[in-house]
Scaffold this motif. Structure first.
Motif, short mmCIF file in Angstrom:
data_model
loop_
_atom_site.label_atom_id
_atom_site.label_comp_id
_atom_site.label_asym_id
_atom_site.label_seq_id
_atom_site.Cartn_x
_atom_site.Cartn_y
_atom_site.Cartn_z
N VAL A 175 71.99 82.45 53.46
CA VAL A 175 71.34 81.41 54.35
C VAL A 175 72.22 80.41 55.09
O VAL A 175 72.27 80.43 56.30
N ARG A 176 73.02 79.85 54.24
CA ARG A 176 74.25 79.06 55.02
C ARG A 176 75.06 79.89 56.15
O ARG A 176 75.27 79.31 57.13
N GLY A 177 75.51 81.30 55.65
CA GLY A 177 76.02 81.83 56.42
C GLY A 177 75.33 82.22 57.88
O GLY A 177 76.07 82.31 58.78
N ILE A 178 74.31 82.49 57.81
CA ILE A 178 73.59 82.77 58.79
C ILE A 178 73.23 81.86 59.85
O ILE A 178 73.31 81.94 61.13
N LEU A 179 72.94 80.51 59.27
CA LEU A 179 73.10 79.44 60.16
C LEU A 179 74.42 79.04 60.84
O LEU A 179 74.16 78.49 62.31
N GLU A 180 75.29 79.06 59.88
CA GLU A 180 76.55 78.73 60.55
C GLU A 180 77.10 79.72 61.44
O GLU A 180 77.67 79.42 62.55
N ASP A 181 76.79 81.07 61.44
CA ASP A 181 76.96 82.21 62.35
C ASP A 181 76.43 81.64 63.68
O ASP A 181 76.98 82.24 64.74
N GLU A 182 75.31 80.86 63.63
CA GLU A 182 74.86 80.59 65.09
C GLU A 182 75.16 79.26 65.58
O GLU A 182 74.70 78.85 66.57
N GLY A 183 76.12 78.60 65.02
CA GLY A 183 76.76 77.45 65.46
C GLY A 183 76.32 76.11 64.88
O GLY A 183 76.61 74.96 65.64
N ILE A 184 75.48 76.27 63.78
CA ILE A 184 74.69 75.21 63.26
C ILE A 184 75.90 74.61 62.32
O ILE A 184 76.36 75.32 61.26
N GLU A 185 76.14 73.24 62.47
CA GLU A 185 77.00 72.77 61.35
C GLU A 185 76.40 72.12 60.17
O GLU A 185 75.21 71.55 60.14
N VAL A 186 76.82 72.65 58.91
CA VAL A 186 75.98 72.28 57.48
C VAL A 186 76.91 71.59 56.94
O VAL A 186 78.26 71.84 56.43
N HIS A 187 76.45 70.29 56.11
CA HIS A 187 77.18 69.27 55.24
C HIS A 187 76.35 69.33 54.21
O HIS A 187 75.17 69.09 54.19
N THR A 188 76.87 69.77 53.02
CA THR A 188 76.17 69.58 51.59
C THR A 188 76.81 68.87 50.90
O THR A 188 77.87 68.35 51.00
N GLY A 189 76.16 68.30 49.50
CA GLY A 189 76.73 67.31 48.80
C GLY A 189 76.81 65.93 49.42
O GLY A 189 77.71 65.23 49.03
N ALA A 190 75.84 65.84 50.49
CA ALA A 190 76.04 64.43 51.05
C ALA A 190 75.46 63.21 50.09
O ALA A 190 74.50 63.37 49.68
N ASP A 191 76.15 62.16 50.26
CA ASP A 191 75.91 60.99 49.29
C ASP A 191 75.83 59.62 50.33
O ASP A 191 76.55 59.65 51.32
N ARG A 192 75.08 58.55 50.02
CA ARG A 192 75.35 57.36 50.77
C ARG A 192 74.89 57.80 52.18
O ARG A 192 75.58 57.06 52.91
#
Length: 473
Positions: A228-245
């Protein structure tokens, strides 16, 4: 209909009904219809919009928006199919108006349906319990031996640094947006957030997703999350996981979202922020304690396997009971309650096979256990997985991203769960969902003769490939 201007005080004589329904979400009107047909006098109370989340801020408008986004994306891909649509731009006023029409038509349909029930009175107002078997609404006291709570839920917005100082959207407010954000920052990488992220990217916005977990949609298997992450990133969506604070700050006419990820500080500046980090039940202002109705630590009403609460004669249906978070589970709650009350059956929530979909494109259809859940049972298992590039229908449509997979019990030869991330996955999954619900051996589905060319036709082949060792490629 009750008139607030002429309402009597709680000390006045109460009006008696055979049943009271609080809330007009997916279960409420259907329940009113069955009780009406049984000759019961029913009061159904709604404090906001008839139809609940699905009709007004959930399934109906969001899937309408998804359809508009899909059409725009396919137009952009026209050259792949042998035609040219020219530059594609999206008129958000038209997109919003289309979704609003679907909302209004659906809401009116529910209102007209209720108005046509001879024994049902729709009362608009905020209902609160006034002891066992009693409700107060608009200052009037109502009593009934049967009370059904169907109040749904809303977006959960926890306290986060700076959030109270910036404007933000939730799933309810974003469906009414009639202007395109320059940069939409989605806080939350689960089902609601991902659907809005992709649709607004396809409308033409820059989109960033910030997720606190180590991966998107953490309840899914890791391979599903990664795909799913790959599908979204292929369309130009920037994804950040493990985000804290995660913190928010208003900077002139934009919103800065800061966070830490991978031990490093990061900052994203957007024009709009969508908070999509979960839901909470609408149970905090119903006076439940006065009727002895218990809730769990998250606020969900505690129910047994028949959806009865801790108070005699009171049931809780839909999102507010914590036993399902979907329109179809709310409707099934109605089916269970009426089957037991009116049809002499013994239907139970525990018999329900979980199934749902994530409506990104391509959609994810899920049935039963995830692979990880199945492995925790300690049973001997069989696994099978096939990429959508090997599904003829997907290749022919030019929509071959994703995969389908299934996990089964090696001894009982029952399917335990499946996922289809791919075109038509939300429809094709039902063949497997039905087999699990019917508790039939997988060999019966293996020898079905499906129609060609469809996505479903690969399911028997998927079952033939079942083997003890999972293919994690």
């Amino acid at each position: 209909m009750s008139n607030p201007s002429s309402a009597q005080g709680p000390a006045a004589a109460a009006r008696a009904f055979d049943a009271i329904i609080i809330g007009t979400g997916q279960a409420g009107p259907s329940l009113a219809g069955r009780l009406d047909a049984a000759g019961m006098r029913v009061a159904i109370i709604e404090r906001h919009l008839v139809g609940g989340t699905c009709v007004n801020t959930g399934c109906k408008p969001t899937k309408t928006l998804v359809a508009s986004a899909y059409a725009a994306q396919m137009a952009r891909r026209g050259a792949e199919y042998g035609f040219s649509a020219g530059p594609v731009s999206v008129d958000m006023t038209v997109v919003e108006a289309r979704a609003r029409k679907v909302i209004m038509d659906s809401r009116k349909g529910n209102e007209d349906w209720l108005a046509g029930m001879a024994n049902v009175e729709l009362i608009r107002g905020h209902a609160r319990f006034d002891g066992p078997g009693a409700i107060v609404v608009n200052g009037e006291r109502l009593t009934a031996p049967r009370i059904f709570i169907n109040v749904g839920g809303r977006a959960a917005v926890p306290e986060m640094p700076g959030l109270q100082d910036v404007p933000y959207l939730t799933n309810s407010s974003i469906v009414a947006l009639d202007a395109l954000p320059a940069h939409l920052v989605v806080v939350g990488g689960s089902y609601i957030g991902l659907e809005f992220a992709q649709m607004y990217r396809r409308f033409g916005a820059q989109v960033t997703i910030i997720e606190r977990g180590e991966r998107l949609i953490a309840r899914e298997d890791a391979d599903v999350s990664e795909a799913v992450r790959g599908i979204l990133e292929d369309e130009g969506i920037e994804v950040h996981t493990g985000a804290d604070r995660i913190a928010f700050e208003r900077v002139d006419d934009v919103i800065a979202v800061s966070f830490q990820a991978g031990g490093k500080d990061a900052r994203v500046v957007g024009s709009h922020v969508l908070m999509a980090i979960g839901r909470r039940p609408n149970t905090d202002d119903l006076g439940l304690d006065t009727a002895g109705i218990e809730r769990d630590e998250r606020g969900y009403i505690t129910v047994d396997d028949h959806l009865q609460t801790s108070a005699p004669g009171v049931w809780a249906l839909g999102d507010c009971n914590g036993r399902g978070a979907f329109t179809h589970t709310a409707y099934n709650d109605f089916e269970i309650v009426t089957a037991n009350l009116l049809d002499g059956e013994d239907r139970r929530v525990s018999s329900r096979v979980p199934g749902y979909a994530l409506y990104i494109d391509p959609p994810l259809g899920r049935a039963g256990m995830s692979e990880a859940e199945a492995m925790k049972t300690g049973r001997p298992l069989l696994f099978s997985k096939r990429p959508m590039t090997r599904v003829g229908r997907a290749v022919e449509k030019g929509e071959s991203k994703g995969f389908m997979k299934v996990v089964a019990d090696a001894e009982t030869r029952r399917i335990l769960g499946a996922a289809i991330l791919g075109t038509g996955g939300d429809e094709a999954i039902h063949g497997i969902l039905d087999m699990i619900s019917a508790d039939r051996p997988l060999d019966e589905l293996r020898w079905a003769v499906p129609i060609h060319p469809t996505v479903s036709e690969l399911i028997p082949t998927l079952l033939v490939d079942l083997a003890p060792a999972p293919d994690r490629g």
